[in-house]
Design an enzyme around this catalytic site. Structure first.
Site, PDB file in Angstrom:
ATOM      1  N   CYS A   1       0.805  -1.220   0.000  1.00 30.08           N
ATOM      2  CA  CYS A   1       0.000   0.000   0.000  1.00 30.08           C
ATOM      3  C   CYS A   1       0.842   1.276   0.000  1.00 30.08           C
ATOM      4  O   CYS A   1       1.985   1.274   0.455  1.00 30.08           O
ATOM      5  CB  CYS A   1      -0.913   0.006   1.220  1.00 30.08           C
ATOM      6  SG  CYS A   1      -2.253   1.210   1.106  1.00 30.08           S
TER       7      CYS A   1
ATOM      8  N   ASP B   1      -6.588  -3.220  11.028  1.00 28.72           N
ATOM      9  CA  ASP B   1      -5.435  -2.346  11.166  1.00 28.72           C
ATOM     10  C   ASP B   1      -5.353  -1.869  12.608  1.00 28.72           C
ATOM     11  O   ASP B   1      -6.268  -2.092  13.408  1.00 28.72           O
ATOM     12  CB  ASP B   1      -5.605  -1.145  10.201  1.00 28.72           C
ATOM     13  CG  ASP B   1      -4.308  -0.377   9.977  1.00 28.72           C
ATOM     14  OD1 ASP B   1      -4.328   0.617   9.247  1.00 28.72           O
ATOM     15  OD2 ASP B   1      -3.266  -0.779  10.555  1.00 28.72           O
TER      16      ASP B   1
END
Ligand SMILES: O=C(O)c1ccccc1NCC(=O)[C@H](O)[C@H](O)COP(=O)(O)O
Length: 222
Positions: free
Chosen positions: A10, A140
């Site tokens: 990412c 996350d």
């Protein structure tokens, strides 16, 4: 059965970093459309980068509290295959934006010290029952700036029944990902900080080493 953990890298901003991630075997590339992030790219820049991707590597667009219009205008320029909502969006917000552009979405759930396993099960149920476009939870670490923190959360919180559907994220690195994959057995892993020279600038050697470590874990599981 050959276990194959999918891998998302990412926060890419450069062609050479995409090339390194693809060469190393990444399954998905994340583009950050959150202007406060040092990994931010404009929709036009993302479109330029996505144009360099080969078939079968997904382009994931990451949004933080974006409006439906902002998501629609971004997808009109950048051909994203998957959305990722990483802010304080509700099920209704996520579903409306995803339905507007007819794309599946990942819902980031940010996990802090007060989170319990039941919260994950409830969250997954809320989204799974709330939208046909829900593609899964990206788990996350809860931090002030929403994400990209480089910090891990307590993986033992992840219910065994959810693990095969989640994208495990937050502070992963070549040092901890083999343990993470063997212990959690997630559908996929996601990384940003752990493969960088500096925020937004990836390190090809770190990307390669990370993906090799995931493959070692897959071999242990088989
Ligand atoms: O990456 C960012 O800068 C970011 C900013 C705001 C919200 C989300 C962000 N990233 C989301 C991701 O999917 C990251 O890959 C994820 O948070 C893991 O990051 P890291 O802990 O650095 O590996």
């Amino acid at each position: 059965m050959n276990h194959r953990t999918r891998i998302k890298i990412c926060g890419l901003t450069r062609e050479q970093d995409l090339a390194a991630a693809v060469a190393a075997g990444a399954d998905a590339i994340g583009f950050v459309f959150y202007a406060k992030s040092p990994r931010y790219v404009t929709p036009l820049r993302a479109a330029e980068l996505i144009a360099t991707l080969p078939p079968f590597v997904s382009a994931v667009g990451l949004f933080v509290n974006a409006t439906e219009e902002e998501v629609a205008s971004t997808v009109a320029v950048a051909p994203l295959s998957l959305l990722q909502f990483h802010g304080d969006e509700t099920v209704v917000n996520c579903n409306a934006a995803a339905a507007r552009v007819n794309r599946p979405f990942l819902r980031a759930m940010r996990i802090g010290s007060a989170t319990v396993a039941a919260d994950l099960i409830e969250y997954d149920f809320d989204y799974r029952s709330g939208s046909r476009l829900f593609a899964g939870l990206l788990l996350d670490t809860l931090v002030d700036g929403y994400g990209g923190s480089g910090k891990v959360f307590d993986w033992s919180l992840i219910p065994e029944e959810l693990a095969p559907q989640v994208v495990l994220s937050g502070g992963l690195s070549v040092q901890n990902v083999t343990d993470a994959v063997v212990r959690v057995r997630p559908f996929a892993v996601d990384i940003s900080s752990g493969v960088e020279q500096e925020k937004g600038i990836k390190d090809p050697a770190k990307i390669h080493a990370f993906i090799e470590a995931v493959r070692r874990a897959d071999a242990v599981i088989d």
